[in-house]
Design an enzyme around this catalytic site. Structure first.
Site, short mmCIF file in Angstrom:
data_model
loop_
_atom_site.label_atom_id
_atom_site.label_comp_id
_atom_site.label_asym_id
_atom_site.label_seq_id
_atom_site.Cartn_x
_atom_site.Cartn_y
_atom_site.Cartn_z
N HIS A 1 24.84 -14.67 12.28
CA HIS A 1 25.88 -15.71 12.30
C HIS A 1 26.93 -15.47 11.21
O HIS A 1 27.54 -16.40 10.71
CB HIS A 1 25.27 -17.11 12.17
CG HIS A 1 24.50 -17.54 13.38
ND1 HIS A 1 25.09 -18.10 14.48
CD2 HIS A 1 23.17 -17.45 13.66
CE1 HIS A 1 24.16 -18.37 15.39
NE2 HIS A 1 22.99 -17.98 14.92
N ASP B 1 29.16 -12.63 11.75
CA ASP B 1 30.25 -11.84 12.32
C ASP B 1 31.46 -12.68 12.67
O ASP B 1 32.60 -12.28 12.45
CB ASP B 1 29.78 -11.02 13.52
CG ASP B 1 29.16 -11.82 14.64
OD1 ASP B 1 28.81 -13.00 14.43
OD2 ASP B 1 29.01 -11.27 15.75
N SER C 1 22.08 -8.21 26.04
CA SER C 1 22.27 -7.62 27.37
C SER C 1 23.71 -7.80 27.85
O SER C 1 24.25 -6.93 28.52
CB SER C 1 21.30 -8.26 28.37
OG SER C 1 21.46 -9.67 28.42
N SER C 2 24.34 -8.92 27.48
CA SER C 2 25.71 -9.17 27.92
C SER C 2 26.67 -8.16 27.30
O SER C 2 27.54 -7.61 27.98
CB SER C 2 26.15 -10.59 27.57
OG SER C 2 26.08 -10.82 26.18
N GLU D 1 33.91 -11.97 26.30
CA GLU D 1 32.91 -12.97 25.93
C GLU D 1 33.58 -14.28 25.48
O GLU D 1 33.17 -15.38 25.87
CB GLU D 1 32.03 -12.43 24.80
CG GLU D 1 30.75 -13.19 24.59
CD GLU D 1 29.57 -12.55 25.30
OE1 GLU D 1 28.60 -13.27 25.56
OE2 GLU D 1 29.63 -11.35 25.62
N ASP E 1 27.94 -7.38 18.48
CA ASP E 1 27.15 -6.88 19.61
C ASP E 1 27.86 -5.75 20.33
O ASP E 1 27.27 -4.70 20.64
CB ASP E 1 26.85 -8.01 20.58
CG ASP E 1 26.01 -9.10 19.96
OD1 ASP E 1 25.45 -8.87 18.87
OD2 ASP E 1 25.90 -10.18 20.55
#
Length: 375
Positions: free
Chosen positions: A35, A37, A127-128, A160, A172
């Site tokens: 938490h 980034d 995964s996203s 996203e 990510d």
């Protein structure tokens, strides 16, 4: 999950032609720096050996024919009429990438695309982001877009944030695009400065999936983001140069503590101390001090548990169960929280015993079977 046929064979079976290319990208586990980034801070993830991959073949029209092998679901859209797909939520990670690229002026054509993967969905292993990165790679190669890995990561982030609606940071997509196996990727999420730091071959990174639903993670993630923005506004009245919690030092936090509502003060304390833990971690890794790094992982979980309040009783069980195991150097939740996974730093010759012990303890306490992955 992969089935008996390769993705190219499934593509031919579904669309009647071979794909022009197959593109893949890995999931990730964040070792420390949670938490931070979206607060322009520091993170330290590493890629895992699980992937999302897509096969794609160019069409002569504007249609996107998408097929999710693992869901056995199909979605059809047009590049000139892109909109959020409320029935096939997985499709939005493809549509969002296409939307971002087109808004940035890139010329795209239609595609037939198959999607499959073995990154556990909803486990906090991104995964996203892996799917977004694989899709960006496909568009980039097939339409000669000329995107570098950093720009490709920001396309995934924009997908996203703006299309899917999750206010995540850049970590990510960055590690999925730039990470290397066996190394931690330090990322400065403001400057994009990044560096690779080797992990000791005497230790293993072991991911334990609590198998608990993370349905709260999306909404609570956005709430935490909003709380950080609100805290910056308050601190900014005294320090107008501060635009993100990245710039708040421990001294400023101490001075501003009574000006912040108690909840916001705790949120800020987590971000400030977590950024410091990341910076200390890269020094410890470079010195080969895995014991010191493991202690910082435990400190990180304690902060996420009490100050940021994104843990859960099942994640806490998994971390607490490691503390009397001599072969475990550190453990913490990884990902947004509220379920999903823990990441564990385990001595290489203790991995088998760790896997057996943690599985038995978790089942005896919760009557649930966890899944364990070696990263």
């Amino acid at each position: 999950m992969w089935g008996d046929l390769s993705i190219s064979e499934r593509h031919f079976e579904l669309f009647g032609s071979e794909p022009d290319g197959v593109y893949r990208a890995p999931g990730r586990v964040n070792l420390i720096g949670e938490h931070t980034d979206y607060n322009d801070g520091f993170v330290l993830p590493t890629p895992i050996n699980r992937y999302l991959q897509v096969s794609a073949r160019k069409r002569q029209d504007k249609k996107l024919n998408l097929y999710a092998i693992d869901f056995n679901e199909q979605a059809q859209h047009r590049l000139d009429k892109l909109s959020y797909d409320r029935e096939n939520l997985w499709a939005n990670y493809v549509l969002g990438v296409a939307d971002v690229l087109q808004r940035r002026g890139y010329k795209l054509g239609g595609l037939d695309m198959c999607i499959t993967g073995n990154v556990p969905i909803g486990a906090g292993l991104s995964s996203s982001a892996a799917l977004e990165t694989a899709v960006v790679r496909g568009f980039n190669e097939l339409f000669d877009l000329g995107l570098g890995p950093v720009e490709a990561a920001y396309v995934g982030k924009a997908c996203e944030n703006d299309f899917v609606g999750v206010q995540s940071g850049i970590m990510d997509q960055f590690v999925s695009s730039l990470g290397e196996y066996g190394k931690a990727l330090f990322i400065d999420c403001r400057s994009n400065e990044h560096s690779l730091h080797s992990l000791s071959k005497d230790t293993s990174i072991v991911v334990v999936n609590s198998m608990m639903d993370r349905s709260l993670a999306g909404s609570e993630y956005n709430i935490r983001h909003s709380q950080c923005v609100e805290a910056v506004k308050i601190i900014k009245t005294k320090y107008p140069e501060i635009n993100a919690l990245r710039n708040v030092s421990e001294e400023i936090l101490l001075e501003q503590w009574n000006n912040l509502p108690g909840l916001l003060a705790r949120r800020v304390r987590h971000v400030v101390t977590e950024n410091n833990r990341v910076l200390e971690s890269i020094t410890l890794l470079d010195e080969g001090d895995m014991f010191g790094f493991g202690e910082l992982m435990y400190d990180s979980h304690d902060s996420l548990r009490h100050d940021y309040e994104v843990s859960s009783k099942h994640l806490d069980f998994l971390v607490d169960y490691t503390m009397d195991l001599d072969g475990v150097l550190g453990a913490r939740l990884t990902g947004a929280g509220f379920g999903g996974c823990t990441v564990n730093l385990v001595e290489a010759d203790f991995v088998e015993e760790f896997t057996k012990t943690i599985s038995e303890r978790y089942f005896n306490r919760t009557a649930k079977k966890c899944e364990i992955y070696l990263a």
